[in-house]
Design an enzyme around this catalytic site. Sequence first.
Site, PDB file in Angstrom:
ATOM      1  N   ARG A 174      -8.925  -3.104 -10.472  1.00 26.23           N
ATOM      2  CA  ARG A 174      -9.811  -2.018 -10.910  1.00 26.23           C
ATOM      3  C   ARG A 174     -10.810  -2.423 -11.991  1.00 26.23           C
ATOM      4  O   ARG A 174     -11.965  -2.002 -11.955  1.00 26.23           O
ATOM      5  CB  ARG A 174      -8.964  -0.828 -11.387  1.00 26.23           C
ATOM      6  CG  ARG A 174      -8.261  -0.110 -10.257  1.00 26.23           C
ATOM      7  CD  ARG A 174      -7.203   0.829 -10.771  1.00 26.23           C
ATOM      8  NE  ARG A 174      -6.140   0.098 -11.471  1.00 26.23           N
ATOM      9  CZ  ARG A 174      -5.183   0.656 -12.168  1.00 26.23           C
ATOM     10  NH1 ARG A 174      -5.149   1.964 -12.296  1.00 26.23           N
ATOM     11  NH2 ARG A 174      -4.256  -0.081 -12.750  1.00 26.23           N
TER      12      ARG A 174
ATOM     13  N   CYS B 271       0.832  -1.204   0.000  1.00 28.81           N
ATOM     14  CA  CYS B 271       0.000   0.000   0.000  1.00 28.81           C
ATOM     15  C   CYS B 271       0.872   1.261   0.000  1.00 28.81           C
ATOM     16  O   CYS B 271       1.716   1.442   0.886  1.00 28.81           O
ATOM     17  CB  CYS B 271      -0.929  -0.010   1.211  1.00 28.81           C
ATOM     18  SG  CYS B 271      -2.012   1.416   1.221  1.00 28.81           S
TER      19      CYS B 271
ATOM     20  N   GLY C 230      -1.567  -6.164 -12.191  1.00 24.50           N
ATOM     21  CA  GLY C 230      -1.376  -4.827 -12.731  1.00 24.50           C
ATOM     22  C   GLY C 230      -1.893  -4.687 -14.143  1.00 24.50           C
ATOM     23  O   GLY C 230      -1.404  -5.352 -15.064  1.00 24.50           O
ATOM     24  N   ASP C 231      -2.953  -3.874 -14.292  1.00 25.87           N
ATOM     25  CA  ASP C 231      -3.472  -3.474 -15.609  1.00 25.87           C
ATOM     26  C   ASP C 231      -4.159  -4.587 -16.393  1.00 25.87           C
ATOM     27  O   ASP C 231      -4.293  -4.468 -17.621  1.00 25.87           O
ATOM     28  CB  ASP C 231      -2.356  -2.869 -16.479  1.00 25.87           C
ATOM     29  CG  ASP C 231      -1.665  -1.694 -15.817  1.00 25.87           C
ATOM     30  OD1 ASP C 231      -2.228  -1.138 -14.849  1.00 25.87           O
ATOM     31  OD2 ASP C 231      -0.556  -1.342 -16.245  1.00 25.87           O
TER      32      ASP C 231
END
Length: 343
Positions: free
Chosen positions: A248, A121, A224-225
């Site tokens: 996300r 984090c 990631g992504d």
Amino acid sequence: MVTNRPRTASAPVKALRIGALVVDPPILQAPMAGFTNFAFRRIVREFGGAGLLATEMISAEGFVRMTGGVKGAPARLWGVKDEPRPLAVQMWDNDEATLAEVGRRLAGEYGVSVVDINFGCPVKRICDAHSGSYLLSEPARVGRIVERVVQACAPTPVTAKIRLGCSHKNVTAFEVARAVEAAGAAALTVHGRVAEDYFKGSADWDRIAAIKTKLDKMPLIGNGDLDSAEKVVAAFERYGVDGVMIARAALTRPWLFREAAAALRGEPVPPAPDLAEQRALMLRHHEQIVERFGEQRGNVLMRRYACNYAQGKRGAVAFRRYINRVVTNDEFRRVVDEYFPRA
Ligand SMILES: Cc1cc2nc3c(=O)[nH]c(=O)nc-3n(C[C@H](O)[C@H](O)[C@H](O)COP(=O)(O)O)c2cc1C
């Protein structure tokens, strides 16, 4: 960066083993503070395709404080005791004894499938507390923490989630990964950015792949992504990871896990829910959030999910403008009615 293609896996991808737990498909739903609560996880489970789900991170120190008094458990453990497994709970702190105690209780009293420790984090409040990604500059300390927690949680597997390092001048992921493995962790997740990046630029999948070559046998989960089934397939085929984690993109399309799982099996990607189904999903989600948090707080909390669901759709800008003002259930439904067609 993971680029698209091939669309589906050329050979079946193996299940991921985290200790005795078989994660199949090897696609994990990432922990996201403020988002991956019980209501959201229920939606992810409904669509299927995620082999392991995770809570939001909880403060280990806060857990000890709250469960010692009359306040009960942290709100972020909503649903954890009763929901289906497998489920990972993530915690943060920098004190070995506190983390070990909380890990022991999560494994024992809560019966969670995996105890995960946050070493990634980048948020100031957490780094100022010398936790999260701050600890990446001290690989030996990370190792000591993991070792204590592993002992306290056995036989429940313990995993760690890291970034590549604190900054581009201080990339420590190799040392940290080796320390985590030597300490007995059952798997490691690497988000391919350094802390100072926050979410800038793109995740460095070459570095993630390079870490894999430094490990003896601990499984590596790349993160990631990843926002399409094709990118998930590419992550396995080009970068040799044992598992992938999606954050996300799942907030906008919680059915992404099912699409990626089909692609990994070499099957055609199933169609996304149509707009009417997405509307029903949003209203179902809203109902659960309001039931839990009450009308006013629930509607405020629901705004962020609604904005994510609307992302990329026609009228999303106006939808966001109106939804970000709603405070009652009627207002929420009215705005949804206006922008999302009924079946
Ligand atoms: C809103 C938000 C909250 C997050 N909270 C956490 C968290 O509680 N614990 C954690 O390890 N990572 C957290 N992350 C990082 C994600 O788990 C993930 O590593 C990162 O978003 C990269 O994955 P993605 O590109 O698929 O989003 C958070 C990310 C976002 C966007």
